[in-house]
Write a protein that holds these residues in place. Structure first.
Motif, short mmCIF file in Angstrom:
data_model
loop_
_atom_site.label_atom_id
_atom_site.label_comp_id
_atom_site.label_asym_id
_atom_site.label_seq_id
_atom_site.Cartn_x
_atom_site.Cartn_y
_atom_site.Cartn_z
N ALA A 31 -10.49 -13.32 9.42
CA ALA A 31 -9.98 -11.82 9.72
C ALA A 31 -8.45 -11.81 9.35
CB ALA A 31 -10.34 -11.16 10.86
N GLU A 32 -7.77 -12.75 9.74
CA GLU A 32 -6.45 -12.95 9.50
C GLU A 32 -5.97 -13.25 7.95
OE1 GLU A 32 -4.46 -14.50 13.64
OE2 GLU A 32 -5.43 -15.93 12.27
N ARG A 33 -6.67 -14.14 7.45
CA ARG A 33 -6.55 -14.32 6.09
C ARG A 33 -6.88 -12.90 5.15
NH1 ARG A 33 -8.97 -19.51 7.31
NH2 ARG A 33 -10.87 -18.80 6.50
N ASP A 34 -7.93 -12.33 5.39
CA ASP A 34 -8.44 -10.83 4.69
C ASP A 34 -7.20 -10.01 4.85
OD1 ASP A 34 -10.69 -12.22 4.14
OD2 ASP A 34 -11.87 -10.99 5.55
N ALA A 35 -6.64 -9.88 6.14
CA ALA A 35 -5.71 -8.77 6.44
C ALA A 35 -4.48 -9.27 5.51
CB ALA A 35 -5.12 -9.00 7.93
N ILE A 36 -3.95 -10.53 5.70
CA ILE A 36 -2.94 -11.07 4.84
C ILE A 36 -3.13 -10.83 3.45
CG2 ILE A 36 -1.56 -13.12 3.60
CD1 ILE A 36 -1.97 -14.03 6.92
N THR A 37 -4.12 -11.24 2.77
CA THR A 37 -4.63 -10.61 1.41
C THR A 37 -4.51 -9.04 1.14
OG1 THR A 37 -5.99 -12.54 1.04
CG2 THR A 37 -6.41 -11.09 -0.42
N VAL A 38 -5.08 -8.30 1.96
CA VAL A 38 -4.90 -7.02 1.58
C VAL A 38 -3.65 -6.42 1.68
CG1 VAL A 38 -5.43 -4.84 2.61
CG2 VAL A 38 -7.22 -6.37 2.33
N GLU A 39 -2.66 -7.10 2.65
CA GLU A 39 -1.19 -6.43 2.81
C GLU A 39 -0.56 -6.83 1.45
OE1 GLU A 39 1.46 -4.36 4.93
OE2 GLU A 39 -0.87 -4.58 5.21
N ILE A 40 -0.72 -8.37 1.12
CA ILE A 40 -0.13 -8.53 -0.40
C ILE A 40 -0.48 -7.78 -1.48
CG2 ILE A 40 0.03 -10.43 -1.98
CD1 ILE A 40 -0.21 -12.34 0.39
N GLY A 41 -1.81 -7.32 -1.57
CA GLY A 41 -2.48 -6.43 -2.87
C GLY A 41 -1.81 -5.06 -2.42
N PHE A 42 -1.49 -4.32 -1.08
CA PHE A 42 -1.16 -3.36 -0.94
C PHE A 42 0.49 -3.34 -1.57
CE2 PHE A 42 1.47 -0.58 1.69
CZ PHE A 42 0.94 0.63 1.41
N ALA A 43 1.14 -4.55 -1.24
CA ALA A 43 2.57 -4.68 -1.60
C ALA A 43 2.93 -4.45 -2.92
CB ALA A 43 3.25 -5.78 -0.95
N VAL A 44 2.01 -5.25 -3.90
CA VAL A 44 1.99 -5.51 -4.92
C VAL A 44 1.49 -4.26 -5.81
CG1 VAL A 44 1.00 -6.58 -7.14
CG2 VAL A 44 1.52 -7.93 -5.19
N VAL A 45 0.63 -3.33 -5.42
CA VAL A 45 0.35 -2.12 -5.94
C VAL A 45 1.24 -1.16 -5.84
CG1 VAL A 45 -1.32 -0.44 -5.75
CG2 VAL A 45 -2.13 -2.38 -5.92
N THR A 46 1.80 -1.12 -4.64
CA THR A 46 3.02 0.06 -4.16
C THR A 46 4.19 -0.37 -4.90
OG1 THR A 46 3.34 -0.97 -1.97
CG2 THR A 46 1.40 0.87 -1.90
N GLY A 47 4.40 -1.76 -5.04
CA GLY A 47 5.75 -2.07 -5.69
C GLY A 47 5.73 -1.64 -7.35
N ALA A 48 4.33 -1.83 -7.77
CA ALA A 48 4.25 -1.75 -9.01
C ALA A 48 4.27 -0.04 -9.47
CB ALA A 48 2.75 -2.15 -9.66
N LEU A 49 3.99 0.74 -8.62
CA LEU A 49 4.01 2.24 -8.55
C LEU A 49 5.63 2.65 -8.74
CD1 LEU A 49 0.84 3.50 -6.62
CD2 LEU A 49 1.20 3.56 -9.12
N ALA A 50 6.29 2.13 -7.56
CA ALA A 50 7.65 2.34 -7.36
C ALA A 50 8.35 2.07 -8.59
CB ALA A 50 8.05 1.56 -6.20
N ALA A 51 7.97 0.68 -9.26
CA ALA A 51 8.61 0.46 -10.57
C ALA A 51 8.51 1.30 -11.47
CB ALA A 51 8.30 -1.09 -10.79
N GLY A 52 7.30 1.74 -11.67
CA GLY A 52 6.77 2.50 -12.90
C GLY A 52 7.65 4.03 -12.63
N LEU A 53 7.66 4.53 -11.54
CA LEU A 53 8.30 5.72 -11.19
C LEU A 53 9.70 5.56 -11.50
CD1 LEU A 53 6.81 7.04 -7.89
CD2 LEU A 53 6.41 7.98 -10.08
N VAL A 54 10.36 4.40 -11.20
CA VAL A 54 11.87 4.48 -11.21
C VAL A 54 12.25 4.16 -12.91
CG1 VAL A 54 13.86 2.93 -11.15
CG2 VAL A 54 12.54 3.70 -9.08
N PHE A 55 11.45 3.17 -13.60
CA PHE A 55 11.75 2.99 -14.74
C PHE A 55 11.24 4.28 -15.67
CE2 PHE A 55 9.74 1.97 -19.01
CZ PHE A 55 11.03 1.48 -19.52
N GLY A 56 10.21 5.11 -15.30
CA GLY A 56 9.89 6.31 -16.15
C GLY A 56 11.01 7.37 -15.82
#
Length: 97
Positions: free
Chosen positions: A8-33
């Motif tokens: 469960a802890e490994r799954d939580a860490i994996t989900v959190e890293i995925g969330f960080a990368v996806v929201t980071g990509a969205l933020a980057a796209g908005l700023v770049f755009g």
């Protein structure tokens, strides 16, 4: 030796890293755009497009660091003062009962 993590802890860490990368990509796209789009629309020099790319990369890194930095605090419950602490024993409604 280090501590072992549960599935469960490994799954939580994996989900959190995925969330960080996806929201980071969205933020980057908005700023770049916003920056590069304005540069292209107003026919500004190519330098502004590069500035938009750098600003987007910085937004990505900032968002990933922000999400991952706060993750351990949320797991302990220290980051959310509005949530009461969990009872120490199952079936109890408060730590004093």
């Amino acid at each position: 030796m280090g501590t072992t993590r549960s599935d469960a802890e490994r799954d939580a860490i994996t989900v959190e890293i995925g969330f960080a990368v996806v929201t980071g990509a969205l933020a980057a796209g908005l700023v770049f755009g916003a920056v590069a789009g304005a540069a292209w629309y107003f026919e500004l020099p190519e330098t502004f497009v590069r500035v938009g790319a750098v600003a987007g990369a910085l937004a990505f890194v900032a968002r990933v660091v922000q999400v991952l930095w706060r993750f351990p605090q949320r797991r302990r419950g220290a980051g959310d003062p509005g949530v009461p602490p969990q009872p120490s024993q199952p079936g109890r409604t408060s730590p004093d009962s």
